[in-house]
Design a protein around this motif. Structure first.
Motif, PDB file in Angstrom:
ATOM      1  N   SER A 148       0.969  -1.664   0.060  1.00 27.67           N
ATOM      2  CA  SER A 148      -0.098  -0.024   0.374  1.00 27.67           C
ATOM      3  C   SER A 148       1.135   1.211  -0.041  1.00 27.67           C
ATOM      4  N   LEU A 149       2.045   1.497   1.039  1.00 26.96           N
ATOM      5  CA  LEU A 149       2.881   2.382   0.455  1.00 26.96           C
ATOM      6  C   LEU A 149       3.485   2.423  -0.598  1.00 26.96           C
ATOM      7  N   LYS A 150       4.064   1.377  -1.594  1.00 29.69           N
ATOM      8  CA  LYS A 150       4.449   1.329  -2.630  1.00 29.69           C
ATOM      9  C   LYS A 150       3.341   2.337  -3.669  1.00 29.69           C
ATOM     10  N   ALA A 151       1.982   1.900  -3.366  1.00 26.19           N
ATOM     11  CA  ALA A 151       1.483   2.350  -4.436  1.00 26.19           C
ATOM     12  C   ALA A 151       0.686   4.085  -3.671  1.00 26.19           C
ATOM     13  N   GLU A 152       1.060   4.362  -3.164  1.00 23.37           N
ATOM     14  CA  GLU A 152       1.052   5.388  -2.482  1.00 23.37           C
ATOM     15  C   GLU A 152       1.884   6.771  -3.105  1.00 23.37           C
ATOM     16  N   HIS A 153       3.385   5.997  -2.543  1.00 27.33           N
ATOM     17  CA  HIS A 153       3.988   6.351  -2.935  1.00 27.33           C
ATOM     18  C   HIS A 153       4.172   6.652  -4.937  1.00 27.33           C
ATOM     19  N   GLU A 154       3.982   5.992  -5.549  1.00 32.80           N
ATOM     20  CA  GLU A 154       3.998   5.767  -6.479  1.00 32.80           C
ATOM     21  C   GLU A 154       3.216   7.083  -7.555  1.00 32.80           C
ATOM     22  N   LYS A 155       2.072   7.430  -6.516  1.00 32.98           N
ATOM     23  CA  LYS A 155       0.552   7.727  -7.309  1.00 32.98           C
ATOM     24  C   LYS A 155       1.382   8.784  -7.084  1.00 32.98           C
ATOM     25  N   LYS A 156       1.795   9.589  -6.036  1.00 35.24           N
ATOM     26  CA  LYS A 156       2.442  10.943  -5.774  1.00 35.24           C
ATOM     27  C   LYS A 156       3.468  11.196  -6.799  1.00 35.24           C
ATOM     28  N   SER A 157       4.576  10.045  -6.676  1.00 36.70           N
ATOM     29  CA  SER A 157       5.360  10.719  -7.608  1.00 36.70           C
ATOM     30  C   SER A 157       4.993  10.846  -9.483  1.00 36.70           C
ATOM     31  N   GLN A 158       3.708  10.870  -9.497  1.00 36.98           N
ATOM     32  CA  GLN A 158       3.134  10.574 -10.935  1.00 36.98           C
ATOM     33  C   GLN A 158       2.866  12.242 -10.546  1.00 36.98           C
ATOM     34  N   GLU A 159       2.467  12.392  -9.596  1.00 37.74           N
ATOM     35  CA  GLU A 159       1.532  13.611  -9.716  1.00 37.74           C
ATOM     36  C   GLU A 159       2.653  15.017  -9.274  1.00 37.74           C
ATOM     37  N   ILE A 160       3.721  14.385  -8.794  1.00 41.65           N
ATOM     38  CA  ILE A 160       4.894  15.280  -8.447  1.00 41.65           C
ATOM     39  C   ILE A 160       5.231  15.673 -10.255  1.00 41.65           C
ATOM     40  N   SER A 161       6.144  14.553 -10.987  1.00 41.96           N
ATOM     41  CA  SER A 161       6.392  14.758 -11.953  1.00 41.96           C
ATOM     42  C   SER A 161       5.553  15.842 -13.024  1.00 41.96           C
ATOM     43  N   MET A 162       4.045  15.390 -12.932  1.00 39.13           N
ATOM     44  CA  MET A 162       3.733  16.446 -13.562  1.00 39.13           C
ATOM     45  C   MET A 162       3.449  17.757 -13.315  1.00 39.13           C
ATOM     46  N   MET A 163       3.724  18.113 -12.215  1.00 38.60           N
ATOM     47  CA  MET A 163       3.573  19.552 -11.367  1.00 38.60           C
ATOM     48  C   MET A 163       5.424  20.317 -11.422  1.00 38.60           C
ATOM     49  N   GLU A 164       6.231  19.155 -11.859  1.00 36.33           N
ATOM     50  CA  GLU A 164       7.621  19.421 -12.566  1.00 36.33           C
ATOM     51  C   GLU A 164       6.815  20.096 -13.365  1.00 36.33           C
ATOM     52  N   ARG A 165       6.648  19.244 -14.513  1.00 33.65           N
ATOM     53  CA  ARG A 165       6.568  19.467 -16.057  1.00 33.65           C
ATOM     54  C   ARG A 165       5.440  20.949 -16.077  1.00 33.65           C
ATOM     55  N   ASN A 166       4.724  21.320 -15.417  1.00 31.85           N
ATOM     56  CA  ASN A 166       3.931  22.169 -15.312  1.00 31.85           C
ATOM     57  C   ASN A 166       5.006  23.620 -14.864  1.00 31.85           C
ATOM     58  N   LYS A 167       5.540  23.316 -13.913  1.00 31.70           N
ATOM     59  CA  LYS A 167       6.789  24.464 -13.104  1.00 31.70           C
ATOM     60  C   LYS A 167       7.850  24.599 -14.507  1.00 31.70           C
ATOM     61  N   ALA A 168       8.544  23.919 -15.413  1.00 28.91           N
ATOM     62  CA  ALA A 168       9.558  23.957 -16.359  1.00 28.91           C
ATOM     63  C   ALA A 168       8.547  24.847 -17.091  1.00 28.91           C
ATOM     64  N   VAL A 169       7.338  24.416 -18.022  1.00 27.91           N
ATOM     65  CA  VAL A 169       6.642  25.171 -19.110  1.00 27.91           C
ATOM     66  C   VAL A 169       6.659  26.607 -18.274  1.00 27.91           C
ATOM     67  N   LEU A 170       6.527  27.180 -17.216  1.00 24.73           N
ATOM     68  CA  LEU A 170       6.502  27.938 -16.413  1.00 24.73           C
ATOM     69  C   LEU A 170       7.915  29.192 -16.660  1.00 24.73           C
ATOM     70  N   GLN A 171       8.944  28.309 -15.957  1.00 24.73           N
ATOM     71  CA  GLN A 171      10.247  28.779 -16.100  1.00 24.73           C
ATOM     72  C   GLN A 171      10.561  29.379 -17.374  1.00 24.73           C
ATOM     73  N   ASP A 172      10.199  28.472 -18.139  1.00 26.03           N
ATOM     74  CA  ASP A 172      10.905  28.481 -19.807  1.00 26.03           C
ATOM     75  C   ASP A 172       9.682  29.751 -20.321  1.00 26.03           C
ATOM     76  N   LYS A 173       8.336  30.006 -19.836  1.00 22.96           N
ATOM     77  CA  LYS A 173       7.346  31.208 -19.969  1.00 22.96           C
ATOM     78  C   LYS A 173       8.280  32.776 -19.546  1.00 22.96           C
ATOM     79  N   ILE A 174       8.386  32.173 -18.270  1.00 21.86           N
ATOM     80  CA  ILE A 174       9.469  33.277 -18.023  1.00 21.86           C
ATOM     81  C   ILE A 174      10.532  33.732 -18.140  1.00 21.86           C
ATOM     82  N   ARG A 175      11.402  33.198 -19.094  1.00 17.92           N
ATOM     83  CA  ARG A 175      13.012  33.486 -19.516  1.00 17.92           C
ATOM     84  C   ARG A 175      12.506  33.960 -20.967  1.00 17.92           C
ATOM     85  N   ASN A 176      11.112  34.031 -21.890  1.00 17.54           N
ATOM     86  CA  ASN A 176      10.962  34.759 -23.056  1.00 17.54           C
ATOM     87  C   ASN A 176      10.062  36.016 -22.785  1.00 17.54           C
ATOM     88  N   SER A 177       9.644  35.814 -21.874  1.00 16.70           N
ATOM     89  CA  SER A 177       9.242  36.834 -21.197  1.00 16.70           C
ATOM     90  C   SER A 177      10.422  38.098 -20.886  1.00 16.70           C
TER      91      SER A 177
END
Length: 807
Positions: free
Chosen positions: A371-400
């Motif tokens: 159950s801990l492994k499943a919880e860890h994998e789910k939160k890792s995927q959510e963090i990976s998605m948030m990291e990608r969103n953060k990279a897009v925002l950082q690219d937009k900051i650089r462009n501005s």
């Protein structure tokens, strides 16, 4: 051809990694030096292996590794193909090992060169590239970053030679060069033949002289032949006379030989008779000294049977006793070993209950792991998605930020050339600052969410459980060992019971053997053997006496025969002496005939010698004449060959070279039209500046103009040079794929850092390039994050501690 996946093991910065390639446009993204280009080199090595001066084993094999492997899977013409190549370090060299190819599940082992030949066949590439650089692959599928601009900056001759090879028309240049070499060779041959036939008339005159000399020598031979015939007739007559006398002389020699033979035989018989008399006396002496007693042969035979029976019985008793003792010893040893094993393992069995309890406790604590492994994998995927969103925002900051920096530094609009006022700049700056603040707030919110997920606490709990799981395995192994020992002890106890039963049975067998007295049996057997030996010796002495008596009688008979033979032979000798009187004088007559015959033979030899000398001269003259005749024939043939070669030389000069040049020019002209149009089209897409244009001259060199004036390619900016090289590369790719219908790599294109030095505006143009290419599979290597929004798939590459990973 569509690439499906690639496996790299100990290749450059990869230890063991598999990369999957979907169809569509795929970006290999990562920092410079992260290992992106290593993937492309791995693909090329899997297809074509090592090539001296291009792809070396030391450049591919990971430092410190002794073996490396590359495995590539691709689809071509509806078939799945898997290639595996192996690199191995041997002493100071790194080379390829035998590898394999699997086509639709059928595996075939192959040497590196055989594997490359099969790949060229599958891809539809010419077999000319079996032992050299594959230019079709390099200019239609994959050009390494450092080579992309080379064709632009190399010399005109090198560029044309490269294009000839790529287009497959370098054969015309080779034909032209080879035919000039052939023409030079023909001229050299004509010069050589001219020297060879220069003395032809002198040879013909010399041949006529030799034929006249042969005729003169033939006239001198005729009288010598007549003398030779007469002497040969006289010799035949003397030989006939000699043959008559020879037969008489042979009869004389036969009589003489018979007399000698008879004397020799008489002497031999006398000597043999004397030896026999001596032996007869010796036999008489020996026989008279022998005392022979009477032997009971029936008693001897009976004793022999009794001895054999007693020996057999005694042997059986001894063998049975020995078997019982040996078996008893073996059983006692086995019994002791089993008892020792049981005693030695008492302490091991005592541990069983303690270990079982520990295992049960650990299993209870590990129930929450999944159950801990499943919880860890789910939160890792959510963090990976948030990291990608953060990279897009950082690219937009650089462009501005780049836009703010760019706007603050310009005074006039580059499009309409009107002055940009301060308020306009300020409005843009304020807008972009607001956007930056908004993006920064978004990044902060994402960071807070990631922090609140407390993924590190879950990691720590999982690590603690994994540590306990590691403790569990040794306990399970030890418990299993104890159970095995319990099973073995049970089996050994059963064996112990069987051994005790067998020992009791052996004790019964030992008691039964006590009925036999081995000592008494041995004494009786010894007495019978002594009696048998005495009877055998007496019988042997009787037989020796009988043999000697028989031998003496035979010798007496032979001596009587010898006496009669000597009398007969003396009579034959007297008769031969009387017959020999008629052969007197025969030896002198034979000598006279021999002397006459020798005189005639010497005369005949003199004539034959003179004839041989003259015939030898004739033969030598005729041989010389034949040799000269052959030389004349050879020279006449060479003269005809020279005339034919001169015709070839004239034809090459007047017709052939011109035809080849015209064919090559026509092909290059047809290629030039399509190539130039495509090159201009791609260049206009990549550089939207109406003041800069580019085209190809008739030697395929790029000509760049700005405001109507030619400019040097070396003076262009980095991004403009890259755009020029990329336009040249894409145009070349299209032309090659159009003219070479049989190649099977038209669906695949790999671009290695195609945007080196590009501005933001040029990067935007890459979207148009990708749309126009419309490839089934396009792989791009780039560290530009902006390209991520243009592609269908992204494969991120990173490197840590000199090891590349794919995420």
């Amino acid at each position: 051809m569509i690439i499906k996946w690639l496996k790299l093991q100990n290749i450059r910065s990869y230890t063991n990694k598999e990369i999957e390639f979907p169809q569509g446009t795929t970006l290999l993204s990562g920092d410079i030096g992260s290992g992106k280009s290593s993937i492309l080199l791995g693909i090329e090595f899997a297809l074509f292996g090592l090539l001296k001066g291009e792809v070396s084993g030391s450049a591919l094999l990971r430092k410190g590794a002794s073996v490396g492997e590359v495995e590539l899977c691709f689809e071509i013409e509806g078939k799945e193909v898997i290639i595996k190549r192996i690199l191995k370090k041997k002493k100071d060299a790194i080379g390829q090992e035998n590898s394999h190819i699997i086509i639709d599940g059928v595996k075939k082992e192959a040497a590196p060169i055989e594997l490359k030949a099969k790949i060229l066949e599958l891809l539809g590439y010419p077999m000319d590239f079996l032992t050299k650089k594959n230019l079709v692959f390099r200019y239609t599928v994959y050009t390494p970053q450092e080579e992309m601009k080379r064709i632009i900056f190399e010399s005109k001759d090198e560029r044309l030679n490269t294009l000839r090879k790529v287009f497959g028309i370098d054969k015309y240049k080779r034909i032209r060069e080879n035919v000039i070499l052939v023409q030079k060779r023909l001229k050299d041959q004509c010069k050589e033949i001219s020297g060879f036939i220069s003395d032809l008339d002198n040879k013909k005159e010399y041949l006529h002289l030799l034929n006249n000399e042969c005729d003169l020598l033939s006239n001198e031979i005729r009288p010598l032949d007549a003398d030779k015939d007469k002497i040969e007739l006289d010799i035949k007559a003397i030989i006939s006379e000699k043959e008559v006398k020879r037969r008489i002389f042979e009869d004389f020699n036969s009589y003489k030989n018979n007399l000698v033979r008879i004397d020799t035989e008489i002497e031999s018989i006398v000597n043999e008779r004397e030896r026999n008399s001596q032996l007869i006396k010796e036999y008489e002496r020996q026989i008279s000294s022998m005392m022979i007693e009477k032997v009971d042969e029936d008693r001897k035979d009976l004793l022999e049977k009794e001895i054999n029976e007693e020996e057999r019985r005694l042997s059986d008793v001894r063998v049975k006793v020995a078997e019982i003792m040996q078996k008893e010893k073996s059983l006692m040893e086995s019994r002791s070993a089993i008892l020792k094993f049981i005693e030695d393992n008492k302490n091991v069995l005592a541990k069983k209950e303690s270990i079982s309890f520990k295992i049960e406790e650990l299993n209870k604590s590990l129930q929450d792991k999944e159950s801990l492994k499943a919880e860890h994998e789910k939160k890792s995927q959510e963090i990976s998605m948030m990291e990608r969103n953060k990279a897009v925002l950082q690219d937009k900051i650089r462009n501005s930020q780049q836009l703010i920096e760019k706007i603050s530094g310009i005074d006039n609009c580059p499009m309409c050339l009107q002055k940009v006022d301060h308020e306009h700049k300020k409005g843009i700056n304020n807008k972009e600052e607001e956007a930056i603040n908004s993006y920064t707030e978004g990044i902060k919110i994402i960071n807070d969410k990631i922090k609140n997920m407390k993924i590190n606490e879950i990691k720590d709990k999982l690590a603690a459980l994994e540590s306990k799981e590691k403790d569990l395995n040794p306990l399970l192994i030890e418990l299993n060992k104890i159970k095995n020992i319990e099973q073995i002890i049970s089996e050994r106890k059963s064996e112990l019971e069987k051994i005790d039963v067998e020992i009791n049975k052996l004790n019964e067998d030992k008691n039964s053997t006590k009925d036999y007295d081995v000592g008494a049996m041995t004494e009786i057997l010894s007495r019978k053997k002594n009696e048998f030996r005495n009877l055998s010796e007496a019988l042997a002495r009787s037989r020796i006496k009988q043999e000697k008596e028989r031998s003496m009688q035979i010798l007496i008979g032979k001596n009587n025969e010898y006496k009669a033979r000597i009398l007969r032979m003396n009579e034959d000798k007297n008769s031969l002496n009387k017959d020999a009187e008629r052969f007197k004088g025969i030896e002198e007559m034979m000598d006279s005939v021999e002397r006459r015959l020798k005189g005639y033979e010497n005369r005949l030899k003199e004539i034959e010698l003179s004839l041989r000398e003259k015939q030898t001269k004739i033969s030598e003259k005729k041989g010389e004449a034949d040799r000269i005749k052959k030389e004349i024939d050879d020279k006449e043939a060479k003269r005809r060959v020279m005339a034919k070669k001169k015709q070839y030389i004239d034809w090459i000069d007047v017709s052939f070279i011109n035809i080849i040049s015209i064919i090559e020019k026509n092909i290059l002209a047809s290629l030039y039209n399509e190539f130039n149009a495509l090159f201009q089209e791609w260049f206009d897409i990549l550089i939207e500046d109406e003041l800069i244009t580019a085209r190809l001259d008739d030697e395929f060199s790029p000509i760049v103009q700005q405001n109507g004036y030619d400019i040097e390619v070396e003076n262009m900016s980095g991004g403009e040079k890259t755009a020029l090289a990329l336009a040249y590369r894409l145009a070349l790719n299209k032309v090659i794929n159009d003219i070479t219908t049989e190649i099977n790599t038209k669906d695949l294109l790999i671009l290695d850092e195609p945007t080196d030095g590009f501005s933001e505006h040029q990067l935007d143009k890459i979207r148009d390039v990708l749309d126009r290419l419309a490839m089934k599979q396009l792989i791009i290597v780039s560290h530009e994050s902006k390209i991520e929004s243009f592609v269908d798939n992204i494969i991120k590459i990173s490197k840590q501690d000199h090891v590349s990973s794919v995420g």
